[in-house]
Design an enzyme around this catalytic site. Structure first.
Site, mmCIF file in Angstrom:
data_model
loop_
_atom_site.group_PDB
_atom_site.id
_atom_site.type_symbol
_atom_site.label_atom_id
_atom_site.label_comp_id
_atom_site.label_asym_id
_atom_site.label_seq_id
_atom_site.Cartn_x
_atom_site.Cartn_y
_atom_site.Cartn_z
ATOM 1 N N SER A 1 10.099 -2.365 -4.269
ATOM 2 C CA SER A 1 9.052 -2.608 -5.024
ATOM 3 C C SER A 1 9.564 -3.505 -6.742
ATOM 4 O O SER A 1 10.798 -3.540 -6.961
ATOM 5 C CB SER A 1 9.270 -1.862 -5.751
ATOM 6 O OG SER A 1 8.729 -1.386 -7.248
ATOM 7 N N ASP B 1 3.866 -2.824 -8.646
ATOM 8 C CA ASP B 1 2.914 -1.742 -9.366
ATOM 9 C C ASP B 1 2.387 -2.040 -10.232
ATOM 10 O O ASP B 1 2.850 -2.485 -11.642
ATOM 11 C CB ASP B 1 3.897 -0.739 -9.658
ATOM 12 C CG ASP B 1 4.606 -0.093 -8.599
ATOM 13 O OD1 ASP B 1 3.830 0.359 -7.292
ATOM 14 O OD2 ASP B 1 5.724 0.002 -7.501
ATOM 15 N N MET C 1 0.321 -0.032 -12.819
ATOM 16 C CA MET C 1 0.003 1.122 -13.775
ATOM 17 C C MET C 1 -0.907 0.565 -15.173
ATOM 18 O O MET C 1 -0.841 0.187 -16.127
ATOM 19 C CB MET C 1 1.229 1.896 -14.463
ATOM 20 C CG MET C 1 2.000 1.808 -13.589
ATOM 21 S SD MET C 1 3.404 2.754 -13.218
ATOM 22 C CE MET C 1 4.690 2.775 -12.226
ATOM 23 N N MET D 1 -2.243 1.666 -9.705
ATOM 24 C CA MET D 1 -1.936 2.973 -10.376
ATOM 25 C C MET D 1 -2.795 2.831 -11.681
ATOM 26 O O MET D 1 -3.129 2.925 -12.330
ATOM 27 C CB MET D 1 -0.831 3.356 -10.355
ATOM 28 C CG MET D 1 0.418 4.080 -8.695
ATOM 29 S SD MET D 1 1.492 3.629 -9.720
ATOM 30 C CE MET D 1 2.137 2.290 -8.933
ATOM 31 N N MET E 1 2.193 8.892 -1.823
ATOM 32 C CA MET E 1 3.242 8.959 -2.321
ATOM 33 C C MET E 1 4.481 9.914 -2.465
ATOM 34 O O MET E 1 3.812 11.518 -1.961
ATOM 35 C CB MET E 1 2.927 9.316 -3.999
ATOM 36 C CG MET E 1 2.010 8.379 -4.435
ATOM 37 S SD MET E 1 2.864 6.211 -4.921
ATOM 38 C CE MET E 1 4.325 7.062 -5.954
ATOM 39 N N ASP F 1 5.840 5.509 -0.352
ATOM 40 C CA ASP F 1 7.049 4.594 -1.641
ATOM 41 C C ASP F 1 7.275 6.045 -2.248
ATOM 42 O O ASP F 1 6.384 6.703 -2.892
ATOM 43 C CB ASP F 1 5.557 4.386 -2.819
ATOM 44 C CG ASP F 1 5.236 3.178 -3.692
ATOM 45 O OD1 ASP F 1 6.861 3.326 -3.817
ATOM 46 O OD2 ASP F 1 4.148 3.220 -3.796
HETATM 47 C C1 DX5 Z 1 6.452 4.798 -8.497
HETATM 48 C C2 DX5 Z 1 5.860 3.655 -7.850
HETATM 49 C C3 DX5 Z 1 7.175 3.389 -6.533
HETATM 50 C C4 DX5 Z 1 8.314 3.026 -6.746
HETATM 51 C C5 DX5 Z 1 9.247 3.475 -6.429
HETATM 52 O O1 DX5 Z 1 4.724 4.655 -9.743
HETATM 53 O O2 DX5 Z 1 5.397 3.080 -7.168
HETATM 54 O O3 DX5 Z 1 6.656 1.671 -6.131
HETATM 55 O O4 DX5 Z 1 8.693 1.808 -7.370
HETATM 56 O O5 DX5 Z 1 10.988 3.414 -6.835
HETATM 57 P P1 DX5 Z 1 11.657 3.706 -5.718
HETATM 58 O O6 DX5 Z 1 12.300 3.579 -4.654
HETATM 59 O O7 DX5 Z 1 12.557 3.534 -7.383
HETATM 60 O O8 DX5 Z 1 11.242 5.328 -6.357
HETATM 61 ZN ZN ZN Z 2 3.937 1.655 -5.926
#
Ligand code: DX5
Ligand code: ZN
Length: 217
Positions: free
Chosen positions: A7, A32, A34, A65, A137, A175
């Site tokens: 990511s 990602d 957001m 997201m 998630m 994730d």
């Molecule tokens: C969080 C994201 C993830 C995030 C994961 O909302 O969707 O993709 O980047 O990061 P790590 O692997 O550090 O938990």
């Molecule tokens: Zn993600």
């Protein structure tokens, strides 16, 4: 074979070209998106995905997201996303169906994402009609570097059962909080795509970490 999707949320956004090359041995690149509404954070949008597309041939796994994601499906598809995940909680069922139809119409793979609170059963009506991936998630969406929620392992096992029965080609992605320890747990529970942000970008040697995570499958 397990796929690894670093990511870029944990990358240096001022030097994305280099950061993408550091993880070029991975299977997919996870982006990602957001909107500051669906989650309490804002990241990147369509122009950044379009720029990334110009710099790499990697499979772009774009995690939306955002509220009412149907509004952006066509734009992200045109920007070069290979797969789009929309959250089941981000709209009412007609809006989710419309988003999935728009993905099909625009030639991108279609996926549904589930927050930790959402039960596995919620995907059943969509899985019966065919999905390319389900994203689970294992942290509250919004930020990288959080602690893995072991309570999600049962949900993964349930989803693996549904997938094998209803849509065996569907990938199951995890994730949030994936590292060498939790990777074994999630692959044991049936996941076959692992997103890893801080574990990969925080490693001295990202390529070695990608290989080690793959070895957890
Ligand atoms: C969080 C994201 C993830 C995030 C994961 O909302 O969707 O993709 O980047 O990061 P790590 O692997 O550090 O938990
Ligand atoms: Zn993600």
């Amino acid at each position: 074979m397990v796929k690894i999707a670093p990511s870029i949320l944990s990358a240096d956004f001022c030097d994305l070209d280099r950061e993408i090359r550091r993880v070029a041995s991975a299977d997919w690149l996870h982006v990602d998106v957001m909107d500051g509404m669906f989650v309490p954070n804002i990241t990147v949008g369509v122009p950044v995905v379009a720029s990334i597309r110009r710099h790499t041939q990697m499979f772009l796994d774009v995690h939306l997201m955002v509220e009412k994601p149907v509004r952006f499906v066509e734009a992200f598809a045109k920007a070069g996303a290979d797969l789009l995940s929309v959250h089941l909680e981000a709209d009412l069922p007609p809006g989710i169906r419309e988003a999935l139809r728009a993905m099909e119409a625009n030639g991108v793979k279609k996926a549904l994402a589930l927050r930790p609170i959402t039960a596995a059963e919620a995907v059943l009506p969509y899985l019966e009609e065919g999905l390319d991936m389900i994203l689970v998630m294992t942290v509250e969406p919004g930020f990288g570097g959080q602690k893995f929620m072991t309570g999600q392992l049962d949900k993964l096992r349930t989803l693996r059962g549904y997938i094998d029965r209803l849509c065996p080609t569907c990938d199951l992605e995890v994730d949030g909080g994936v590292n060498l320890e939790t990777a074994r747990l999630v692959t044991g529970a049936g996941a076959n795509v692992l997103v890893a942000g801080s574990a990969v970008y925080g490693a001295d040697d990202p390529a070695a970490m990608i290989a080690a995570l793959r070895g957890c499958g």
